[in-house]
Enzyme design. Structure first.
Site, mmCIF file in Angstrom:
data_model
loop_
_atom_site.group_PDB
_atom_site.id
_atom_site.type_symbol
_atom_site.label_atom_id
_atom_site.label_comp_id
_atom_site.label_asym_id
_atom_site.label_seq_id
_atom_site.Cartn_x
_atom_site.Cartn_y
_atom_site.Cartn_z
ATOM 1 N N CYS A 279 -4.430 42.107 -36.706
ATOM 2 C CA CYS A 279 -5.445 41.884 -37.730
ATOM 3 C C CYS A 279 -6.835 41.998 -37.111
ATOM 4 O O CYS A 279 -6.980 42.019 -35.890
ATOM 5 C CB CYS A 279 -5.257 40.539 -38.433
ATOM 6 S SG CYS A 279 -5.700 39.098 -37.494
ATOM 7 N N THR A 280 -7.822 42.100 -37.962
ATOM 8 C CA THR A 280 -9.216 42.166 -37.538
ATOM 9 C C THR A 280 -9.862 40.820 -37.814
ATOM 10 O O THR A 280 -9.682 40.248 -38.893
ATOM 11 C CB THR A 280 -9.973 43.265 -38.329
ATOM 12 O OG1 THR A 280 -9.289 44.500 -38.145
ATOM 13 C CG2 THR A 280 -11.398 43.395 -37.852
#
Length: 185
Positions: A60-61
């Site tokens: 994920c970011t």
């Protein structure tokens, strides 16, 4: 003899438990340098939700920014099914630089977040102690400024996680998402 042996074993167990509680924090932590975009490269945890969802997890970011009152706003976007989900959290700073607290409004759990080690430009190793009414757990995250990280940093993450008592089944290098040619599992 037997009571001496039990005493020694008890002290060894106490030492092990104490070692798991004493999570280090980055020396000379500079909060402003931690801000910006990070990718979650590795995740390790002995929590039940991790064991149940591990096979679904992907990279994920995370965007970290400083709030007006000096806390950290942490916004993570991750794939869930066919959509992207965003979660916002505010980590409250403590008197010790690099140590933050957070209470989950959703689960009622208390989190002690330790920025263990970072060079700010390449990676950040973060360990969290989570406490809730049903028990406690440990989570270790490895962040990177890019979607790939050197084997040396991956090994550092794995070794640190093992030192916190996590098993190889509880340690995951997250598959990349969102780009053609990215790996998936």
């Amino acid at each position: 003899m037997q009571s001496t042996l039990l005493s020694i074993l008890g002290l060894a167990l106490l030492g092990t438990l104490h070692a798991q509680d004493s999570i280090p924090v980055q020396a000379d932590f500079q909060q402003d340098k931690l801000t910006g975009r990070w990718y979650s490269i590795g995740l390790a945890s002995n929590s039940n939700w991790f064991k149940e969802k591990k096979h679904l997890m992907k990279m994920c970011t995370t965007i970290i920014s400083t709030t007006a009152d000096g806390n950290l706003e942490v916004t993570s976007t991750y794939p869930k099914g066919d959509e992207c989900v965003t979660r916002n959290s505010v980590y409250t700073k403590t008197e010790q630089p690099g140590l933050f607290s957070y209470t989950s409004p959703r689960w009622g759990s208390n989190h002690k977040i330790h920025v263990v080690e970072t060079n700010y430009e390449e990676y950040a190793l973060v360990a969290t102690q989570i406490s809730k009414s049903t028990g406690s757990s440990t989570m270790v995250l490895l962040y990177s400024r890019t979607k790939e990280l050197s084997p040396k940093r991956l090994e550092m993450f794995t070794q640190f996680s093992r030192e916190r008592g996590l098993t190889d089944d509880e340690i995951l290098i997250l598959p990349q998402t969102g780009e053609a040619g990215s790996t998936g599992r």
